[in-house]
Design an enzyme around this catalytic site. Structure first.
Site, PDB file in Angstrom:
ATOM      1  N   ILE A   7      41.623  30.415  47.096  1.00 28.49           N
ATOM      2  CA  ILE A   7      42.147  30.246  45.723  1.00 28.49           C
ATOM      3  C   ILE A   7      41.476  31.255  44.804  1.00 28.49           C
ATOM      4  CG2 ILE A   7      42.458  28.633  43.787  1.00 28.49           C
ATOM      5  CD1 ILE A   7      42.033  26.323  45.829  1.00 28.49           C
ATOM      6  N   ASP A  60      36.282  40.096  40.791  1.00 34.60           N
ATOM      7  CA  ASP A  60      37.211  40.432  39.715  1.00 34.60           C
ATOM      8  C   ASP A  60      38.440  41.011  40.419  1.00 34.60           C
ATOM      9  OD1 ASP A  60      38.677  41.723  37.759  1.00 34.60           O
ATOM     10  OD2 ASP A  60      36.925  42.393  36.638  1.00 34.60           O
ATOM     11  N   ASN A  87      46.141  32.526  41.769  1.00 32.80           N
ATOM     12  CA  ASN A  87      46.148  31.762  40.519  1.00 32.80           C
ATOM     13  C   ASN A  87      45.481  32.512  39.368  1.00 32.80           C
ATOM     14  OD1 ASN A  87      45.892  29.137  38.824  1.00 32.80           O
ATOM     15  ND2 ASN A  87      43.773  29.765  39.139  1.00 32.80           N
ATOM     16  N   ARG A 121      48.121  42.188  49.203  1.00 31.62           N
ATOM     17  CA  ARG A 121      48.250  43.341  50.116  1.00 31.62           C
ATOM     18  C   ARG A 121      47.142  43.328  51.171  1.00 31.62           C
ATOM     19  NH1 ARG A 121      48.619  46.066  53.473  1.00 31.62           N
ATOM     20  NH2 ARG A 121      49.332  48.205  53.744  1.00 31.62           N
ATOM     21  N   TYR A 153      52.989  39.143  28.404  1.00 31.52           N
ATOM     22  CA  TYR A 153      52.623  38.018  29.286  1.00 31.52           C
ATOM     23  C   TYR A 153      53.865  37.535  30.036  1.00 31.52           C
ATOM     24  CZ  TYR A 153      51.005  33.510  31.010  1.00 31.52           C
ATOM     25  OH  TYR A 153      50.697  32.444  31.835  1.00 31.52           O
ATOM     26  N   LYS A 157      54.613  37.489  34.174  1.00 31.86           N
ATOM     27  CA  LYS A 157      54.919  36.286  34.956  1.00 31.86           C
ATOM     28  C   LYS A 157      56.298  36.379  35.594  1.00 31.86           C
ATOM     29  CE  LYS A 157      51.039  34.177  34.789  1.00 31.86           C
ATOM     30  NZ  LYS A 157      50.289  33.924  36.029  1.00 31.86           N
ATOM     31  N   VAL A 186      50.019  23.684  30.146  1.00 30.24           N
ATOM     32  CA  VAL A 186      48.977  22.924  30.838  1.00 30.24           C
ATOM     33  C   VAL A 186      47.711  23.043  29.997  1.00 30.24           C
ATOM     34  CG1 VAL A 186      47.774  22.602  33.034  1.00 30.24           C
ATOM     35  CG2 VAL A 186      49.979  23.800  33.010  1.00 30.24           C
TER      36      VAL A 186
HETATM   37  N1  LIG Z   1      47.587  26.785  31.061  1.00 30.12           N
HETATM   38  C1  LIG Z   1      48.876  27.022  30.981  1.00 30.12           C
HETATM   39  O1  LIG Z   1      49.564  26.551  30.055  1.00 30.12           O
HETATM   40  C2  LIG Z   1      49.557  27.867  32.026  1.00 30.12           C
HETATM   41  C3  LIG Z   1      50.950  27.798  32.128  1.00 30.12           C
HETATM   42  C4  LIG Z   1      51.604  28.556  33.071  1.00 30.12           C
HETATM   43  C5  LIG Z   1      50.878  29.365  33.936  1.00 30.12           C
HETATM   44  N2  LIG Z   1      49.535  29.425  33.816  1.00 30.12           N
HETATM   45  C6  LIG Z   1      48.819  30.314  34.752  1.00 30.12           C
HETATM   46  O2  LIG Z   1      47.921  29.543  35.511  1.00 30.12           O
HETATM   47  C7  LIG Z   1      46.857  30.370  35.971  1.00 30.12           C
HETATM   48  C8  LIG Z   1      45.534  29.671  35.694  1.00 30.12           C
HETATM   49  O3  LIG Z   1      45.362  29.532  34.283  1.00 30.12           O
HETATM   50  P1  LIG Z   1      44.624  28.283  33.631  1.00 30.12           P
HETATM   51  O4  LIG Z   1      45.581  27.653  32.703  1.00 30.12           O
HETATM   52  O5  LIG Z   1      43.980  27.443  34.659  1.00 30.12           O
HETATM   53  O6  LIG Z   1      43.550  29.050  32.712  1.00 30.12           O
HETATM   54  P2  LIG Z   1      41.955  29.114  32.773  1.00 30.12           P
HETATM   55  O7  LIG Z   1      41.381  27.736  32.725  1.00 30.12           O
HETATM   56  O8  LIG Z   1      41.552  30.089  31.723  1.00 30.12           O
HETATM   57  O9  LIG Z   1      41.671  29.723  34.225  1.00 30.12           O
HETATM   58  C9  LIG Z   1      41.917  31.068  34.532  1.00 30.12           C
HETATM   59  C10 LIG Z   1      41.175  31.420  35.818  1.00 30.12           C
HETATM   60  O10 LIG Z   1      41.477  32.788  36.144  1.00 30.12           O
HETATM   61  C11 LIG Z   1      40.259  33.459  36.430  1.00 30.12           C
HETATM   62  N3  LIG Z   1      40.361  34.877  36.145  1.00 30.12           N
HETATM   63  C12 LIG Z   1      40.798  35.472  35.001  1.00 30.12           C
HETATM   64  N4  LIG Z   1      40.705  36.808  35.116  1.00 30.12           N
HETATM   65  C13 LIG Z   1      40.202  37.058  36.354  1.00 30.12           C
HETATM   66  C14 LIG Z   1      39.856  38.244  37.073  1.00 30.12           C
HETATM   67  N5  LIG Z   1      40.015  39.464  36.528  1.00 30.12           N
HETATM   68  N6  LIG Z   1      39.382  38.125  38.334  1.00 30.12           N
HETATM   69  C15 LIG Z   1      39.212  36.913  38.876  1.00 30.12           C
HETATM   70  N7  LIG Z   1      39.503  35.750  38.266  1.00 30.12           N
HETATM   71  C16 LIG Z   1      39.993  35.840  37.014  1.00 30.12           C
HETATM   72  C17 LIG Z   1      39.197  32.750  35.577  1.00 30.12           C
HETATM   73  O11 LIG Z   1      37.913  32.879  36.182  1.00 30.12           O
HETATM   74  P3  LIG Z   1      36.702  33.769  35.636  1.00 30.12           P
HETATM   75  O12 LIG Z   1      36.844  33.874  34.154  1.00 30.12           O
HETATM   76  O13 LIG Z   1      35.486  33.020  36.077  1.00 30.12           O
HETATM   77  O14 LIG Z   1      36.864  35.063  36.360  1.00 30.12           O
HETATM   78  C18 LIG Z   1      39.671  31.301  35.666  1.00 30.12           C
HETATM   79  O15 LIG Z   1      39.147  30.683  36.810  1.00 30.12           O
HETATM   80  C19 LIG Z   1      47.039  31.716  35.268  1.00 30.12           C
HETATM   81  O16 LIG Z   1      47.668  32.618  36.149  1.00 30.12           O
HETATM   82  C20 LIG Z   1      47.961  31.375  34.104  1.00 30.12           C
HETATM   83  O17 LIG Z   1      48.710  32.496  33.692  1.00 30.12           O
HETATM   84  C21 LIG Z   1      48.841  28.681  32.884  1.00 30.12           C
END
Ligand SMILES: NC(=O)c1ccc[n+]([C@@H]2O[C@H](COP(=O)([O-])OP(=O)(O)OC[C@H]3O[C@@H](n4cnc5c(N)ncnc54)[C@H](OP(=O)(O)O)[C@@H]3O)[C@@H](O)[C@H]2O)c1
Length: 253
Positions: A7, A60, A87, A121, A153, A157, A186
């Site tokens: 993950i 990263d 994710n 990849r 954004y 997506k 979310v």
């Molecule tokens: N929340 C919503 O409403 C929502 C809705 C639709 C889709 N999503 C999608 O769901 C996914 C998870 O988002 P979330 O809502 O759970 O937000 P979140 O709580 O901010 O979690 C985002 C996660 O992504 C990681 N991340 C960000 N940039 C990264 C990088 N360069 N390398 C590695 N890890 C990275 C962060 O970890 P670190 O900062 O520790 O690296 C964190 O674990 C995202 O793809 C988001 O676009 C969210």
């Protein structure tokens, strides 16, 4: 047999909730993110609750060479990856496109599109060789319905959805499943990240609407992976009951 579930972005929100739900299901976990201290806490907690192995990697996803080395290390340490969940992702800013900060634009593209591609990849050749695997990509309702202030954004997506579809076509003769999950609102740290740490602004996003919880998405991810071999769930769009499209929500006063 225990599955190896990799993950990305497992340090908070949806990724963290998925780590707990797959851990509870008895799967071994490979978790990555940039914040190691968060991953360490999660590893300790899950391993104390469930008889599973949790390996963590500081990664990263935007750094291609680091992704290459880390995936090699993962396969060496844990064996083949059965399930990859892409994710890691973020939104930055909520402005008209003409006012957007170019570095925010680049970070969204680098993380949400290029990061996902780099990881996939590197992971997919072994899945093809072994004729087995499941890739889950976290898209968004933003990839289905554009909304104001989020052109880039939404585009990233939407790219996730089409990358999933394209990869599914390219691996059609293999026992590889590709699924896109497209959540609506979310409640996670997502908005705080989007608003560059402005907690007050972030809180308003979730006011008056019972938003989805990260665990709701985690339950669905687990369901998608627990289907019989011949069943592939290609897409799931999940919204709160009071959400109708990408940003069309009913808020109680
Ligand atoms: N929340 C919503 O409403 C929502 C809705 C639709 C889709 N999503 C999608 O769901 C996914 C998870 O988002 P979330 O809502 O759970 O937000 P979140 O709580 O901010 O979690 C985002 C996660 O992504 C990681 N991340 C960000 N940039 C990264 C990088 N360069 N390398 C590695 N890890 C990275 C962060 O970890 P670190 O900062 O520790 O690296 C964190 O674990 C995202 O793809 C988001 O676009 C969210």
């Amino acid at each position: 047999m225990k599955r190896n579930v990799f993950i990305t972005g497992a340090s908070s929100g949806i990724g963290k909730a998925m780590a707990y739900s797959f851990g509870k299901n008895g799967d071994n976990l490979i978790l990555c993110a940039r914040r190691q201290e968060k991953l360490q806490e999660i590893k300790k907690d899950i391993e104390s609750k469930h008889d599973v192995r949790v390996d963590i990697y500081e990664l990263d996803v935007t750094k291609y060479e680091k992704v290459t080395d880390t995936v090699k290390e993962i396969i060496k340490n844990s064996g083949e990856i059965d399930i990859l969940i892409n994710n890691a992702g973020l939104a930055l800013g909520l402005e008209k496109f003409q006012d957007y900060n170019i570095s925010d634009i680049e970070r969204m593209i680098d993380t949400n599109i290029k990061g996902l591609l780099y990881i996939t990849r590197e992971v997919i050749p072994n899945m093809v060789k072994n004729n087995k695997g499941h890739i889950i990509n976290i898209g968004s309702t933003a990839g289905v319905y554009a909304y104001g202030g989020a052109a880039v954004y939404c585009a990233t997506k939407s790219a996730v959805k089409f990358l999933s579809d394209g990869i599914r076509i390219d691996t059609i003769d293999k026992n590889i499943k590709v699924s896109t999950l497209q959540p609506g609102i979310v409640e996670t740290d997502f908005s705080e990240v989007r608003f560059h740490g402005d907690k007050e602004k972030a809180k308003k996003v979730y006011e008056g609407i019972k938003a989805l919880k990260p665990e709701d998405i985690a339950d669905i991810a687990l369901y998608v992976t627990n289907q019989p071999e011949h069943v592939q769930i290609s897409d799931v769009t999940i919204m709160a009951t009071k959400q109708a499209t990408g940003f069309n929500v009913h808020r109680e006063k």
